[in-house]
Design a protein around this motif. Structure first.
Motif, PDB file in Angstrom:
ATOM      1  N   THR A   1       0.815  -1.221   0.000  1.00 32.14           N
ATOM      2  CA  THR A   1       0.000   0.000   0.000  1.00 32.14           C
ATOM      3  C   THR A   1       0.844   1.263   0.000  1.00 32.14           C
ATOM      4  OG1 THR A   1      -0.109  -0.071   2.431  1.00 32.14           O
ATOM      5  CG2 THR A   1      -1.899  -1.152   1.212  1.00 32.14           C
TER       6      THR A   1
ATOM      7  N   SER B   1      -0.344   4.353  -2.335  1.00 32.87           N
ATOM      8  CA  SER B   1      -1.572   4.987  -1.872  1.00 32.87           C
ATOM      9  C   SER B   1      -1.358   5.710  -0.545  1.00 32.87           C
ATOM     10  CB  SER B   1      -2.691   3.948  -1.732  1.00 32.87           C
ATOM     11  OG  SER B   1      -2.331   2.933  -0.807  1.00 32.87           O
ATOM     12  N   THR B   2      -0.533   5.138   0.329  1.00 35.60           N
ATOM     13  CA  THR B   2      -0.245   5.769   1.619  1.00 35.60           C
ATOM     14  C   THR B   2       0.513   7.076   1.434  1.00 35.60           C
ATOM     15  OG1 THR B   2      -0.158   3.624   2.748  1.00 35.60           O
ATOM     16  CG2 THR B   2       0.872   5.483   3.860  1.00 35.60           C
TER      17      THR B   2
END
Length: 491
Positions: free
Chosen positions: A50, A53-54
């Motif tokens: 992730t 997106s993080t």
């Protein structure tokens, strides 16, 4: 026994006091960071699955600058075109040595990529000068690339339109372009040495090790076992060094300073010159070996990955593929491959390649930088001891610069009169002093491979199978998950 207990208690108290002093030292106004775990900080924030997106969420929340604090070690992420330009270009002289991160140790603290200061400057200049002296200007290098493209297209044609994953073939072909630069020869596409080299490099670049604490705390490799997989990774890296070393030794045996064939010969000639003139110098065998490994690792992975993403996006956008082909047919005489001389007359094909560089996102972040001293940026202090990452993704995906950034739109780089425009804001190769050494070669390869492939083949996903995912795998680079496709020959 009592004395031993007292000693243990005393050492524990001292340790706690030192920890309190360490944690309560003067706090500078560093960029904000998300809430974390006491003592451990944000150790679980940037997970491999992730991470992109993080990072985007953190930039949206905190702006161009944010920090990740892992066991009181600051990781500062710098994003946004204006802020990045301010740091890397206007304040570029504040960049110091590379911090002591895992990749630096994997490359044996030598080469160009992982070094800094006078050694970095001397060898970066030498690399550029040597390649130019070999005649690898636009014309001569293009000849080598097109020669490799012909082998590449023949392999694609041999599939007779049957679906296959082209990723290994792309990697081997780009490896051969690099091999021509440094070894003065190419490998057969079926050569086991080339195949192993590409396999190892692809595995290394996709390793999860680079998203674990050992990346910034390499001393953790001394722990028993192999909790983070660094020892397994080191074996792969050492195997690459062994392969390159063997080729280097074979090459050295035929060295003739009056007949310079390639980069290795340039280096050996300079090394001989330095040996005769100086007692100490930096042109060591270790430096040469690490530089060669860098040539292959950086040059192979970034360019081949960009080409792979180009194929993925064209499979998803058949109309764009057709428009490219029509432009090529109207410009390039039948029977020959596109060349750089055709490039000005192929603006749409150029725009497609630039959009691949932008949206393909091959290197979402740079490797860490270090600073010579504390630096103030956007009202925050970036401490000298911090690990500094440049978030290229935040530039390439900025909706203010590139509206509707998640859509593949080559026309964003075309003016109303059909001229290529606006490409200077793409940040696929970083900027400033640490801009990628092979930027011009990578762009040349991407354009020639993409236009040649589209000229000769229609690319479709396998019948009855879904299109390849637009979500990639995040290691040191961002790569497609799979690329099974069929290639229908046009002529």
């Amino acid at each position: 026994m009592v004395e031993m207990d007292f000693y243990i208690i005393l050492m524990t108290v001292i340790g706690v006091l030192l920890l309190i002093k360490f944690m309560s030292r003067e706090r500078k106004k560093v960029p904000p960071n998300p809430p974390g775990i006491p003592l451990l900080g944000n150790i679980n924030t940037l997970r491999k699955e992730t991470m992109l997106s993080t990072m985007r969420k953190l930039h949206k929340q905190y702006g161009d600058l944010f920090s990740i604090n892992i066991i009181n070690q600051h990781l500062i992420f710098v994003g946004g075109y204006k802020t990045t330009y301010e740091l890397l270009v206007k304040k570029g002289d504040v960049l110091g040595d590379r911090p002591n991160f895992l990749t630096k140790q994997l490359l044996r603290n030598a080469g160009v990529f992982s070094t800094s200061g006078p050694l970095w400057k001397e060898h970066r200049t030498f690399c550029l000068t040597s390649l130019r002296s070999l005649g690898f200007n636009k014309g001569n290098l293009q000849t080598r690339i097109i020669e490799e493209i012909e082998y590449f297209l023949a392999e694609v044609e041999n599939t007779h339109g049957q679906p296959f994953d082209i990723q290994d073939l792309v990697s081997k072909s780009i490896a051969n372009v690099i091999s021509a630069l440094v070894f003065g020869k190419r490998f057969e596409l079926s050569d086991p040495t080339s195949a192993e080299l590409c396999l190892l490099l692809n595995a290394i670049f996709q390793s999860t090790v680079f998203h674990s604490p050992i990346f910034i705390f390499p001393f953790l490799k001394h722990l028993p076992g192999d909790l983070f997989g660094s020892k397994k990774l080191m074996k792969k890296v050492n195997r690459i060094f062994d392969i390159i070393c063997k080729v280097l030794d074979e090459h050295r045996s035929t060295f003739d300073e009056n007949n310079i064939r390639d980069f290795i010969d340039c280096y050996l000639k300079e090394q001989k010159k330095k040996n005769e003139a100086y007692k100490e110098h930096t042109f060591s065998d270790e430096q040469l070996l690490s530089t060669l490994v860098e040539f292959f690792s950086a040059g192979l992975e970034t360019t081949s990955t960009a080409i792979k993403w180009g194929i993925v996006y064209l499979m998803h956008n058949q109309e764009i593929q057709k428009r490219m082909r029509k432009e090529i047919e109207n410009t390039v005489a039948s029977g020959r491959l596109p060349t750089l001389e055709d490039k000005p007359k192929l603006p749409y094909c150029q725009a497609v390649c630039y959009e691949v560089l932008r949206l393909g996102n091959v290197s979402p972040t740079t490797s860490p930088h270090a600073l010579k001293h504390d630096v103030t940026l956007n009202g925050f202090v970036i401490p000298k001891e911090a690990f500094l990452f440049i978030d290229l993704d935040s530039i390439n995906m900025d909706p203010k610069i590139f509206p509707d950034p998640f859509s593949f739109k080559p026309e964003r780089f075309l003016s109303e009169d059909g001229k290529v425009t606006g490409t200077e804001k793409i940040c696929a190769f970083s900027m400033g002093r640490r801009v990628c050494l092979g930027e011009s070669v990578a762009k040349m390869e991407l354009f020639l491979f993409m236009t040649s492939l589209i000229q000769r083949f229609e690319i479709h996903n396998e019948a009855g199978k879904p299109l390849p995912s637009l979500k990639g795998n995040f290691g040191l680079t961002y790569t497609p998950q799979s690329l099974a496709a069929s290639y229908k020959k046009i002529f």
